[in-house]
Design a protein around this motif. Structure first.
Motif, PDB file in Angstrom:
ATOM      1  N   ASP A  62       1.013  -1.286   0.058  1.00  0.00           N
ATOM      2  CA  ASP A  62      -0.022   0.009  -0.137  1.00  0.00           C
ATOM      3  C   ASP A  62       0.944   1.264   0.051  1.00  0.00           C
ATOM      4  O   ASP A  62       0.416   2.220  -0.657  1.00  0.00           O
ATOM      5  CB  ASP A  62      -0.917   0.072   1.126  1.00  0.00           C
ATOM      6  CG  ASP A  62      -2.142  -0.484   1.094  1.00  0.00           C
ATOM      7  OD1 ASP A  62      -2.465  -1.051  -0.044  1.00  0.00           O
ATOM      8  OD2 ASP A  62      -2.984  -0.876   1.977  1.00  0.00           O
ATOM      9  N   ARG A  66       0.311   3.772  -2.795  1.00  0.00           N
ATOM     10  CA  ARG A  66      -0.323   5.296  -2.583  1.00  0.00           C
ATOM     11  C   ARG A  66       0.831   6.179  -2.714  1.00  0.00           C
ATOM     12  O   ARG A  66       0.763   7.240  -3.310  1.00  0.00           O
ATOM     13  CB  ARG A  66      -0.611   5.067  -1.298  1.00  0.00           C
ATOM     14  CG  ARG A  66      -2.076   4.515  -1.004  1.00  0.00           C
ATOM     15  CD  ARG A  66      -2.348   4.500   0.532  1.00  0.00           C
ATOM     16  NE  ARG A  66      -3.425   3.366   0.468  1.00  0.00           N
ATOM     17  CZ  ARG A  66      -3.873   3.279   1.638  1.00  0.00           C
ATOM     18  NH1 ARG A  66      -3.643   3.923   2.764  1.00  0.00           N
ATOM     19  NH2 ARG A  66      -4.994   2.209   1.703  1.00  0.00           N
ATOM     20  N   ARG A  70      -0.032   9.368  -5.217  1.00  0.00           N
ATOM     21  CA  ARG A  70       0.129  10.633  -4.611  1.00  0.00           C
ATOM     22  C   ARG A  70       1.227  11.592  -5.160  1.00  0.00           C
ATOM     23  O   ARG A  70       0.860  12.810  -5.436  1.00  0.00           O
ATOM     24  CB  ARG A  70       0.165  10.606  -3.368  1.00  0.00           C
ATOM     25  CG  ARG A  70      -0.983  10.111  -2.389  1.00  0.00           C
ATOM     26  CD  ARG A  70      -0.680   9.971  -0.963  1.00  0.00           C
ATOM     27  NE  ARG A  70      -1.842   9.715  -0.185  1.00  0.00           N
ATOM     28  CZ  ARG A  70      -1.948   8.706   0.842  1.00  0.00           C
ATOM     29  NH1 ARG A  70      -1.049   7.977   0.988  1.00  0.00           N
ATOM     30  NH2 ARG A  70      -2.942   8.628   1.286  1.00  0.00           N
TER      31      ARG A  70
END
Lengths: 167, 167
Positions: A62, A66, A70
């Motif tokens: 994760d 992410r 991002r």
């Protein structure tokens, strides 16, 4: 070539996930060779109130998924975190690698000053892109991969520093 | 400000050593509160053939001292690795921080392509500066700080992810 946000993120993430995959392979082979139920290792912890091996792998995945999204200003999928076996954890890593493969340097380079807000426990933290990568994503990634390695090492799997560095 | 070799090294090293110092403080306070001989924790390991807490701290210190010096093309002092107590390990960290304080951005920026050769076990590895920082120094640093944290966590010291991230 000067250091860039892409160079300091996606290729590092890919390399570290490769390390994690090989560390898990050694764990699975150890269980097989000793006739240990592999779920004993998948559920192993270093303290009763720490997360087990499976969650260390899921969180590492994760974190980089992410992280890349991002920095690129993109959305990322939610993950179900249902993996309960070594093959399922390997597929989780493979899926994360396929996600990372979708990013180009052009999407991530120049993200040094991008504002990034993440939830951390009950707090909301806002970083610049550079601070997010260097002081949140990379420490988190290495923490969870080291935890996975050390959970297996503590349980007798033969692992050395070379396995952690991928050298 | 674009990402630079200095930004990705010295300030990160300083931050992570600060984390390590606070983690050790919690270990020392735990020993004090429970009337445990602190040397039990200083010598604790996660496996009989792994290095103890004291060596994890010493290697983390060496890694960043040598990391900064090699990126700057400078010599680094050899260390005696004689620390046997929490206060001595804290002094080792403080000494390492004073060494890091001697580097300016100008000395380290532009070291992306500098050739750096290190001994690793019985091998000699040659990296570019960028590869050395991203794929050798940082993973090694985080590995040893995570190992120190997890040795203490495994022994009952109350530590959480916030302690590791310094947040």
């Amino acid at each position: 070539m000067p250091l860039s946000m892409y160079q300091a993120s996606v290729p590092v993430f890919v390399r570290v996930l490769g390390v994690l995959s090989k560390v898990l392979d050694k764990g699975a082979a150890f269980a097989e060779a000793r006739s240990i139920d592999p779920s004993v290792l998948v559920n192993a912890r270093l303290a009763p109130d720490m997360l087990p091996l499976s969650r260390q792998v899921q969180i590492a995945g994760d974190m980089v998924m992410r992280g890349a999204a991002r920095l690129a200003g993109q959305e990322f999928p939610n993950t179900a975190d249902t993996e309960k076996t070594f093959p399922e954890l390997q597929e989780r890593i493979a899926k994360t690698l396929r996600f990372l493969d979708g990013f180009t340097a052009a999407q991530i380079d120049g993200s040094e000053e991008r504002n990034i807000t993440v939830k951390f426990g009950d707090r909301s933290l806002t970083f610049t892109g550079q601070d997010y990568l260097l002081n949140f994503v990379l420490p988190n990634l290495y923490f969870h991969v080291a935890a996975a390695y050390l959970i297996l090492r503590h349980n007798g799997v033969e692992l050395g520093k070379r396995d952690f560095l991928g050298m």
